[in-house]
Design a protein around this motif. Structure first.
Motif, mmCIF file in Angstrom:
data_model
loop_
_atom_site.group_PDB
_atom_site.id
_atom_site.type_symbol
_atom_site.label_atom_id
_atom_site.label_comp_id
_atom_site.label_asym_id
_atom_site.label_seq_id
_atom_site.Cartn_x
_atom_site.Cartn_y
_atom_site.Cartn_z
ATOM 1 N N HIS A 1 -35.867 7.411 -33.398
ATOM 2 C CA HIS A 1 -35.637 6.322 -32.458
ATOM 3 C C HIS A 1 -36.989 5.869 -31.918
ATOM 4 C CE1 HIS A 1 -31.437 7.889 -32.412
ATOM 5 N NE2 HIS A 1 -31.183 6.606 -32.293
ATOM 6 N N LYS B 1 -25.232 4.179 -32.025
ATOM 7 C CA LYS B 1 -26.352 5.101 -31.799
ATOM 8 C C LYS B 1 -27.117 5.420 -33.083
ATOM 9 C CE LYS B 1 -23.752 9.400 -32.387
ATOM 10 N NZ LYS B 1 -23.337 10.689 -31.798
ATOM 11 N N ASP B 2 -26.571 5.023 -34.236
ATOM 12 C CA ASP B 2 -27.272 5.235 -35.505
ATOM 13 C C ASP B 2 -28.391 4.218 -35.707
ATOM 14 O OD1 ASP B 2 -24.111 6.039 -37.110
ATOM 15 O OD2 ASP B 2 -25.561 7.370 -36.121
ATOM 16 N N SER B 3 -28.478 3.220 -34.840
ATOM 17 C CA SER B 3 -29.581 2.264 -34.917
ATOM 18 C C SER B 3 -30.886 3.011 -34.650
ATOM 19 C CB SER B 3 -29.411 1.146 -33.876
ATOM 20 O OG SER B 3 -28.295 0.346 -34.181
ATOM 21 N N GLN C 1 -22.150 4.259 -36.222
ATOM 22 C CA GLN C 1 -22.011 4.101 -34.784
ATOM 23 C C GLN C 1 -23.243 3.362 -34.259
ATOM 24 O OE1 GLN C 1 -21.422 8.061 -33.172
ATOM 25 N NE2 GLN C 1 -19.792 8.525 -34.631
ATOM 26 N N GLU D 1 -20.780 -1.658 -37.276
ATOM 27 C CA GLU D 1 -20.169 -0.432 -36.768
ATOM 28 C C GLU D 1 -18.942 -0.064 -37.604
ATOM 29 O OE1 GLU D 1 -19.062 -0.970 -32.718
ATOM 30 O OE2 GLU D 1 -19.351 1.141 -32.206
#
Lengths: 109, 115
Positions: free
Chosen positions: A38, A81-83, A79, A14
């Motif tokens: 996703h 949420k970028d996974s 971040q 992160e």
């Protein structure tokens, strides 16, 4: 033949910066796209390059070199949420998209 | 923000049955596509559609597949006699041709399971 290569998996922390590379060999070239996907969801459009150089959009940038058949997607200030998986796709001499297998990025705290 | 809408989100069917997957592209888009993604594999092009006819199709899109735009809003993919290997996520996509800003917009997909 048509071939698009990208790494299968990458990990990052992160807040860091990560670069995802893509090389392509296609019978024609009409632009290169990056999509984010996703798990279990639709690909969402991130960027489009048709000319050489860097395109910047907020935390995401994409670079293209047509002579080298090479692109990269740069993600800054990562971040959690970028996974996701990041898909490189080329539009060849028709308007269909040819996708790579995608790079699964995991962001750790 | 405009969306491409797909129904159903999940479909389970028996081998040999016909299925119709439905899509409502974005209203001012002119080019329509179907892609599929087998679990764990890459997204693959099936067919593109423009001006009420198929403009290109892949080797996957054989005689068992057909597409139709029956009215001004819907865009359907029909698989006449499903096989186990047709199990995949099917994505509809559309574009108005302005790639720089919008690319191709994908729907949320229909997960087809053939048993």
């Amino acid at each position: 033949g048509q071939n698009i290569d990208q790494p299968t998996e990458m990990t990052a922390t992160e807040g860091a910066i990560v670069q995802i590379n893509c090389t392509y060999q296609t019978s024609g070239f009409n632009g290169l796209f990056w999509y984010q996907q996703h798990a279990g969801e639709a690909p969402t459009f991130l960027s489009y390059n048709v000319l050489d150089g860097l395109e910047e959009k907020g935390r995401f940038s994409s670079f293209l070199s047509r002579s080298k058949g090479y692109s990269y997607l740069l993600l800054k200030e990562l971040q959690m949420k970028d996974s996701a998986s990041y898909l490189c796709a080329v539009s060849s001499n028709t308007d269909k998209l040819i996708f790579g297998t995608g790079t699964r990025l995991q962001v750790f705290p | 923000e405009p969306e491409v809408t797909q129904t159903p989100s999940h479909q389970v069917t028996q081998m040999g049955q016909e299925v119709i997957l439905r899509c409502v592209p974005i209203s001012n888009h002119l080019y329509f596509y179907w892609y599929r993604q087998i679990l764990g594999q890459k997204v693959e092009f099936l067919v593109s559609f423009y001006n009420n006819e198929i403009s290109e199709k892949s080797e996957i899109f054989d005689d068992q597949f057909s597409v139709e735009r029956p009215d001004g809003s819907n865009f359907t993919l029909k698989i006449r006699s499903t096989k186990l290997e047709d199990s995949a996520m099917y994505f509809c996509a559309s574009t108005r041709g302005d790639r720089v800003n919008y690319g191709y917009t994908f729907g949320s997909g229909t997960r087809l399971t053939v048993v």
